[in-house]
Design a protein around this motif. Structure first.
Motif, PDB file in Angstrom:
ATOM      1  N   ALA A 220      74.145  -1.282  60.435  1.00 23.43           N
ATOM      2  CA  ALA A 220      75.337  -1.724  59.718  1.00 23.43           C
ATOM      3  C   ALA A 220      75.207  -1.422  58.233  1.00 23.43           C
ATOM      4  CB  ALA A 220      75.566  -3.222  59.939  1.00 23.43           C
ATOM      5  N   PHE A 221      74.026  -1.675  57.698  1.00 18.56           N
ATOM      6  CA  PHE A 221      73.766  -1.398  56.288  1.00 18.56           C
ATOM      7  C   PHE A 221      74.026   0.064  55.966  1.00 18.56           C
ATOM      8  CE2 PHE A 221      70.922   0.222  53.024  1.00 18.56           C
ATOM      9  CZ  PHE A 221      71.127  -0.659  51.974  1.00 18.56           C
ATOM     10  N   SER A 222      73.493   0.949  56.782  1.00 23.97           N
ATOM     11  CA  SER A 222      73.625   2.361  56.418  1.00 23.97           C
ATOM     12  C   SER A 222      75.041   2.880  56.619  1.00 23.97           C
ATOM     13  CB  SER A 222      72.592   3.231  57.127  1.00 23.97           C
ATOM     14  OG  SER A 222      72.579   2.955  58.483  1.00 23.97           O
TER      15      SER A 222
ATOM     16  N   GLY B 207      64.242   5.076  57.361  1.00 25.25           N
ATOM     17  CA  GLY B 207      65.022   5.845  56.391  1.00 25.25           C
ATOM     18  C   GLY B 207      65.454   4.991  55.209  1.00 25.25           C
ATOM     19  N   ILE B 208      65.884   3.775  55.512  1.00 26.42           N
ATOM     20  CA  ILE B 208      66.346   2.870  54.458  1.00 26.42           C
ATOM     21  C   ILE B 208      65.186   2.455  53.550  1.00 26.42           C
ATOM     22  CG2 ILE B 208      67.261   0.561  54.011  1.00 26.42           C
ATOM     23  CD1 ILE B 208      68.919   0.881  56.594  1.00 26.42           C
ATOM     24  N   LEU B 209      64.075   2.076  54.158  1.00 29.11           N
ATOM     25  CA  LEU B 209      62.913   1.640  53.370  1.00 29.11           C
ATOM     26  C   LEU B 209      62.405   2.776  52.489  1.00 29.11           C
ATOM     27  CD1 LEU B 209      60.958  -0.503  56.000  1.00 29.11           C
ATOM     28  CD2 LEU B 209      62.342  -1.318  54.083  1.00 29.11           C
ATOM     29  N   LEU B 210      62.422   3.969  53.057  1.00 23.64           N
ATOM     30  CA  LEU B 210      61.993   5.150  52.321  1.00 23.64           C
ATOM     31  C   LEU B 210      62.881   5.374  51.095  1.00 23.64           C
ATOM     32  CD1 LEU B 210      59.623   6.550  53.517  1.00 23.64           C
ATOM     33  CD2 LEU B 210      61.123   8.230  54.567  1.00 23.64           C
ATOM     34  N   ARG B 211      64.177   5.275  51.317  1.00 23.94           N
ATOM     35  CA  ARG B 211      65.092   5.487  50.192  1.00 23.94           C
ATOM     36  C   ARG B 211      64.898   4.419  49.132  1.00 23.94           C
ATOM     37  NH1 ARG B 211      70.414   5.201  50.433  1.00 23.94           N
ATOM     38  NH2 ARG B 211      70.476   4.187  52.443  1.00 23.94           N
TER      39      ARG B 211
ATOM     40  N   SER C  60      73.650   9.351  51.497  1.00 27.78           N
ATOM     41  CA  SER C  60      72.953   8.893  52.681  1.00 27.78           C
ATOM     42  C   SER C  60      72.706   9.974  53.708  1.00 27.78           C
ATOM     43  CB  SER C  60      73.752   7.760  53.296  1.00 27.78           C
ATOM     44  OG  SER C  60      73.451   7.664  54.653  1.00 27.78           O
ATOM     45  N   ALA C  61      71.441  10.252  53.889  1.00 25.25           N
ATOM     46  CA  ALA C  61      71.072  11.167  54.956  1.00 25.25           C
ATOM     47  C   ALA C  61      71.365  10.549  56.305  1.00 25.25           C
ATOM     48  CB  ALA C  61      69.593  11.498  54.859  1.00 25.25           C
TER      49      ALA C  61
ATOM     50  N   GLY D 248      66.813   1.776  65.938  1.00 22.54           N
ATOM     51  CA  GLY D 248      66.871   0.936  64.750  1.00 22.54           C
ATOM     52  C   GLY D 248      65.693   1.203  63.834  1.00 22.54           C
ATOM     53  N   LYS D 249      64.569   1.502  64.436  1.00 19.19           N
ATOM     54  CA  LYS D 249      63.359   1.775  63.667  1.00 19.19           C
ATOM     55  C   LYS D 249      63.548   3.019  62.797  1.00 19.19           C
ATOM     56  CE  LYS D 249      59.477   0.840  65.778  1.00 19.19           C
ATOM     57  NZ  LYS D 249      58.383   0.987  66.760  1.00 19.19           N
ATOM     58  N   ILE D 250      64.109   4.037  63.381  1.00 20.92           N
ATOM     59  CA  ILE D 250      64.341   5.282  62.633  1.00 20.92           C
ATOM     60  C   ILE D 250      65.272   5.016  61.451  1.00 20.92           C
ATOM     61  CG2 ILE D 250      65.397   7.577  62.749  1.00 20.92           C
ATOM     62  CD1 ILE D 250      64.484   7.603  65.731  1.00 20.92           C
ATOM     63  N   VAL D 251      66.334   4.293  61.720  1.00 23.96           N
ATOM     64  CA  VAL D 251      67.287   3.970  60.655  1.00 23.96           C
ATOM     65  C   VAL D 251      66.610   3.148  59.569  1.00 23.96           C
ATOM     66  CG1 VAL D 251      69.441   2.765  60.109  1.00 23.96           C
ATOM     67  CG2 VAL D 251      69.248   4.049  62.237  1.00 23.96           C
TER      68      VAL D 251
END
Ligand SMILES: *[C@@H]1O[C@H](CO)[C@@H](O)[C@H](O)[C@H]1NC(C)=O
Ligand SMILES: *[C@@H]1O[C@H](CO)[C@@H](O)[C@H](O)[C@H]1NC(C)=O
Length: 158
Positions: free
Chosen positions: A73-75, A109-113, A147-148, A103-106
């Motif tokens: 939802a965040f992304s 990605g978020i934590l990385l960004r 957003s990738a 969800g883990k992949i998403v």
């Protein structure tokens, strides 16, 4: 209820989603996750902060499956509101291994960004080339630069 695209009831749906986000049942909280992007699609400015607040609550959830859905939802709703991630960073990191695969992949990605936005990258970092790849990809896709994750379009299906 959020499926009914009636702007008039959007505020009611938002209140309901806020209640669901605090419900004792994991299933109900997860439903709140999936309602928020639909609510966001109505593009009602006055609801934006409310929606982002609820996403903040859900990102801090005790259940990994709710957190995974909150990440999605965040992304799709507010991929640039990294302060929501910062607030819950420690918790997100802890819960990450238990989130289901997609969800883990998403979430990664978020934590990385978040980390990159916060600390930047050293040239030697293995992440540097990865980051370059992201930029390359979003340019190629002509989508917005933020957003990738959105490039995949996967979150839209929620
Ligand atoms: C991020 O979300 C919070 C809601 O908890 C909101 O108060 C804040 O204004 C948002 N920030 C941005 C940059 O959108
Ligand atoms: C996250 O939840 C915990 C309780 O589970 C609470 O103590 C903490 O304040 C919450 N953090 C945020 C940022 O809402």
């Amino acid at each position: 209820m959020a499926g009914i695209r009636l702007h008039v009831i959007a505020p009611l749906v938002l209140v309901a989603a806020g209640k669901c986000a605090r419900d004792p049942s994991v299933y109900v909280r997860k439903c709140a996750d999936s309602v928020l992007p639909k609510l966001h699609d109505l593009r009602l400015e006055e609801n934006t902060v409310g929606i982002e607040e609820i996403i903040g609550i859900l990102l801090n959830d005790s259940s990994p499956c709710v957190v995974g859905a909150a990440a999605a939802a965040f992304s799709s709703v507010c991929p640039n509101n990294l302060s929501l991630v910062g607030r819950n960073y420690k918790r997100l990191r802890e819960v990450l291994p238990d989130v289901e695969e997609w969800g883990k992949i998403v979430l990664i990605g978020i934590l990385l960004r978040y980390v990159v936005a916060r600390h930047g990258l050293v040239k030697e970092s293995i992440m540097f080339s990865l980051h370059g790849t992201w930029n390359h990809r979003s340019e190629k896709d002509c989508s917005d630069t933020n957003s990738a994750l959105d490039d995949n379009g996967n979150n839209r299906s929620l």
